[in-house]
Design a protein around this motif. Structure first.
Motif, PDB file in Angstrom:
ATOM      1  N   ARG A 183    -153.671   6.069  46.100  1.00  0.00           N
ATOM      2  CA  ARG A 183    -153.910   7.497  46.277  1.00  0.00           C
ATOM      3  C   ARG A 183    -154.739   7.763  47.526  1.00  0.00           C
ATOM      4  NH1 ARG A 183    -152.123  10.544  42.181  1.00  0.00           N
ATOM      5  NH2 ARG A 183    -151.657   9.521  40.193  1.00  0.00           N
ATOM      6  N   LYS A 184    -155.670   6.863  47.844  1.00  0.00           N
ATOM      7  CA  LYS A 184    -156.449   7.012  49.064  1.00  0.00           C
ATOM      8  C   LYS A 184    -155.553   6.885  50.290  1.00  0.00           C
ATOM      9  CE  LYS A 184    -159.205   3.730  50.575  1.00  0.00           C
ATOM     10  NZ  LYS A 184    -160.375   2.818  50.738  1.00  0.00           N
ATOM     11  N   ALA A 185    -154.630   5.927  50.253  1.00  0.00           N
ATOM     12  CA  ALA A 185    -153.685   5.780  51.358  1.00  0.00           C
ATOM     13  C   ALA A 185    -152.792   7.007  51.487  1.00  0.00           C
ATOM     14  CB  ALA A 185    -152.841   4.520  51.159  1.00  0.00           C
ATOM     15  N   ASP A 186    -152.352   7.542  50.354  1.00  0.00           N
ATOM     16  CA  ASP A 186    -151.526   8.760  50.383  1.00  0.00           C
ATOM     17  C   ASP A 186    -152.272   9.917  51.023  1.00  0.00           C
ATOM     18  OD1 ASP A 186    -149.661   7.267  49.114  1.00  0.00           O
ATOM     19  OD2 ASP A 186    -149.628   8.399  47.248  1.00  0.00           O
ATOM     20  N   ARG A 187    -153.548  10.087  50.646  1.00  0.00           N
ATOM     21  CA  ARG A 187    -154.338  11.184  51.212  1.00  0.00           C
ATOM     22  C   ARG A 187    -154.523  11.017  52.717  1.00  0.00           C
ATOM     23  NH1 ARG A 187    -157.343  10.399  46.416  1.00  0.00           N
ATOM     24  NH2 ARG A 187    -158.894   9.160  47.577  1.00  0.00           N
ATOM     25  N   ALA A 188    -154.724   9.784  53.159  1.00  0.00           N
ATOM     26  CA  ALA A 188    -154.899   9.548  54.593  1.00  0.00           C
ATOM     27  C   ALA A 188    -153.641   9.933  55.360  1.00  0.00           C
ATOM     28  CB  ALA A 188    -155.243   8.077  54.843  1.00  0.00           C
ATOM     29  N   VAL A 189    -152.476   9.524  54.851  1.00  0.00           N
ATOM     30  CA  VAL A 189    -151.217   9.854  55.522  1.00  0.00           C
ATOM     31  C   VAL A 189    -150.972  11.355  55.495  1.00  0.00           C
ATOM     32  CG1 VAL A 189    -148.712   9.558  55.437  1.00  0.00           C
ATOM     33  CG2 VAL A 189    -150.205   7.587  55.072  1.00  0.00           C
ATOM     34  N   PHE A 317    -150.263   1.303  55.263  1.00  0.00           N
ATOM     35  CA  PHE A 317    -150.596  -0.095  55.005  1.00  0.00           C
ATOM     36  C   PHE A 317    -151.986  -0.438  55.533  1.00  0.00           C
ATOM     37  CE2 PHE A 317    -145.996  -0.761  54.355  1.00  0.00           C
ATOM     38  CZ  PHE A 317    -146.053  -1.525  53.196  1.00  0.00           C
ATOM     39  N   GLU A 318    -152.388   0.180  56.645  1.00  0.00           N
ATOM     40  CA  GLU A 318    -153.717  -0.100  57.174  1.00  0.00           C
ATOM     41  C   GLU A 318    -154.805   0.355  56.218  1.00  0.00           C
ATOM     42  OE1 GLU A 318    -156.454   0.684  61.130  1.00  0.00           O
ATOM     43  OE2 GLU A 318    -155.089   2.213  60.401  1.00  0.00           O
ATOM     44  N   VAL A 319    -154.621   1.537  55.613  1.00  0.00           N
ATOM     45  CA  VAL A 319    -155.597   2.016  54.634  1.00  0.00           C
ATOM     46  C   VAL A 319    -155.655   1.071  53.432  1.00  0.00           C
ATOM     47  CG1 VAL A 319    -156.199   3.905  53.078  1.00  0.00           C
ATOM     48  CG2 VAL A 319    -155.365   4.405  55.377  1.00  0.00           C
ATOM     49  N   LEU A 320    -154.514   0.547  53.023  1.00  0.00           N
ATOM     50  CA  LEU A 320    -154.506  -0.420  51.915  1.00  0.00           C
ATOM     51  C   LEU A 320    -155.301  -1.672  52.261  1.00  0.00           C
ATOM     52  CD1 LEU A 320    -150.829  -0.342  50.572  1.00  0.00           C
ATOM     53  CD2 LEU A 320    -152.830   0.820  49.673  1.00  0.00           C
ATOM     54  N   MET A 321    -155.231  -2.080  53.530  1.00  0.00           N
ATOM     55  CA  MET A 321    -155.945  -3.277  53.937  1.00  0.00           C
ATOM     56  C   MET A 321    -157.445  -3.041  54.086  1.00  0.00           C
ATOM     57  SD  MET A 321    -153.616  -5.608  54.113  1.00  0.00           S
ATOM     58  CE  MET A 321    -152.870  -4.735  52.717  1.00  0.00           C
ATOM     59  N   ARG A 322    -157.849  -1.761  54.179  1.00  0.00           N
ATOM     60  CA  ARG A 322    -159.262  -1.435  54.377  1.00  0.00           C
ATOM     61  C   ARG A 322    -159.840  -0.831  53.111  1.00  0.00           C
ATOM     62  NH1 ARG A 322    -160.704   0.059  60.269  1.00  0.00           N
ATOM     63  NH2 ARG A 322    -159.228  -1.201  61.425  1.00  0.00           N
ATOM     64  N   MET A 325    -163.536   0.342  52.867  1.00  0.00           N
ATOM     65  CA  MET A 325    -164.003   1.343  53.811  1.00  0.00           C
ATOM     66  C   MET A 325    -163.612   2.725  53.355  1.00  0.00           C
ATOM     67  SD  MET A 325    -163.348   0.390  57.741  1.00  0.00           S
ATOM     68  CE  MET A 325    -164.651  -0.092  58.789  1.00  0.00           C
ATOM     69  N   PRO A 326    -164.499   3.675  53.344  1.00  0.00           N
ATOM     70  CA  PRO A 326    -164.096   5.065  53.118  1.00  0.00           C
ATOM     71  C   PRO A 326    -163.202   5.532  54.230  1.00  0.00           C
ATOM     72  CG  PRO A 326    -166.472   4.810  52.852  1.00  0.00           C
ATOM     73  CD  PRO A 326    -165.946   3.536  53.437  1.00  0.00           C
ATOM     74  N   ILE A 327    -162.245   6.433  53.909  1.00  0.00           N
ATOM     75  CA  ILE A 327    -161.269   6.885  54.894  1.00  0.00           C
ATOM     76  C   ILE A 327    -161.944   7.519  56.086  1.00  0.00           C
ATOM     77  CG2 ILE A 327    -159.344   8.488  55.275  1.00  0.00           C
ATOM     78  CD1 ILE A 327    -158.531   8.087  52.439  1.00  0.00           C
ATOM     79  N   GLY A 328    -162.984   8.309  55.858  1.00  0.00           N
ATOM     80  CA  GLY A 328    -163.577   9.049  56.963  1.00  0.00           C
ATOM     81  C   GLY A 328    -164.516   8.245  57.810  1.00  0.00           C
TER      82      GLY A 328
END
Length: 338
Positions: A183-189, A317-322, A325-328
């Motif tokens: 869900r975090k990756a989805d929000r980032a995209v 995929f990058e967010v999944l690898m991190r 780390m918080p997105i912001g």
């Protein structure tokens, strides 16, 4: 013992090499099925915040899926219909392009022969005339519906999009502890795509106004093309610049012929280095070479669709690898994601 260890390592290396070859080949051969599925998943991820908002106010999940399906397919169809006049305009301008090329690049015989061949084919389809060029060639809608696989690919796209939006919560619930990460990756995209869409819309409006001020024909269509193609990092602006160079050669003489392309280059440079980093922020800490290779690979793999989805998939995929780390709070240099 040492021989066994070396043999195991050699097997792993060979398996890795074979996998690196087999995966791209499989993706390329599976383009008619895989490309619309991936495109639908990316679209579904982009609209996921809206889907959650609608569901939170009591809209049934089936209604949300149907509504978003209708909205997204309508927008895509509208874009196709809006780009069609630009393509028809370019077809109509082929005779003028031939004459301008003969004046400006008469030393490049290969280019001239290519233009001559295209012009002769158009004249032959016309029965020797130039006035009915537009009617002699199929429109974008005709070409799409005449394509053998388009109907099946469109069906795959709408089916995947509908069922992904409908069952996204159930699918993510199946992966257990990975659900918050997904869900975090989805929000980032989704946030990235929303910000880039805003930037691209402003870029299109400014481009159209500048082209109108200069006196470029079809200024509004050039603005539309700039907004749409700017989703393809690097390649999209390059295509617009090449097109504006041709348009300038057709309309103007001397240094004035390069003014439309130079003006857009300045607009795009300002957007890439000032506007987009300010609007999008520092979420994309990706290597510029990796971005470029991903775009080129996507274009080779699935054409324009691959070029458009390459960066969102890479960001996902990058967010999944991190995960730690918080997105912001991601750091790093910001490249133009638009």
């Amino acid at each position: 013992m040492l021989t066994t260890v070396l043999s195991d390592r050699a097997q792993r290396v060979m398996l890795l090499i074979l996998t690196m070859i087999a995966v791209p080949v499989g993706l390329y051969l599976g383009k008619p099925v895989i490309a619309p599925i991936v495109f639908a998943l990316v679209v579904g991820i982009v609209v996921s915040p809206l889907a959650e908002r609608l569901a939170s106010i009591g809209v049934p999940r089936v209604g949300v899926a149907i509504l978003l399906l209708l909205v997204t397919t309508s927008l895509i169809g509208l874009l196709v219909l809006m780009v069609e006049p630009l393509l028809n305009m370019l077809i109509d301008q082929l005779p003028r392009l031939k004459a301008a090329a003969a004046r400006w690049i008469d030393t490049v015989s290969g280019v001239l022969r290519g233009i001559e061949t295209i012009s002769k084919e158009i004249e032959a389809a016309n029965g020797g005339g130039e006035s009915d060029t537009k009617s002699a060639l199929p429109s974008v809608r005709d070409a799409l519906w005449l394509a053998p696989n388009f109907g099946a690919q469109f069906f795959i796209f709408i089916g995947t999009l509908f069922f992904f939006v409908l069952t996204r919560n159930e699918i993510y619930a199946m992966v257990g502890h990975l659900e918050p990460i997904l869900r975090k990756a989805d929000r980032a995209v989704a946030r990235y795509f929303a910000a880039v869409t805003l930037v691209n819309a402003c870029l299109g409006v400014i481009t159209a106004l500048v082209m109108l001020t200069i006196g470029v024909e079809y200024a509004m269509l050039w603005g539309l093309a700039a907004a749409v193609l700017n989703y393809m990092l690097y390649l999209g602006p390059f295509i617009i610049i090449c097109g504006l160079v041709i348009s300038g050669l057709l309309q103007f003489t001397g240094a004035m012929a390069l003014l439309p392309a130079a003006a857009f280059l300045l607009i795009n440079f300002s957007e890439a280095n000032f506007v987009t980093p300010w609007v999008v922020g520092q979420r994309l800490a990706m290597n510029p070479l990796g971005i470029f290779v991903a775009i080129v690979f996507g274009l080779w793999l699935w054409g324009p669709v691959g070029a458009i989805v390459a960066l969102p998939v890479m960001l996902w995929f990058e967010v999944l690898m991190r995960t730690d780390m918080p997105i912001g709070s991601e750091s790093g240099s910001m490249m133009n994601p638009a």
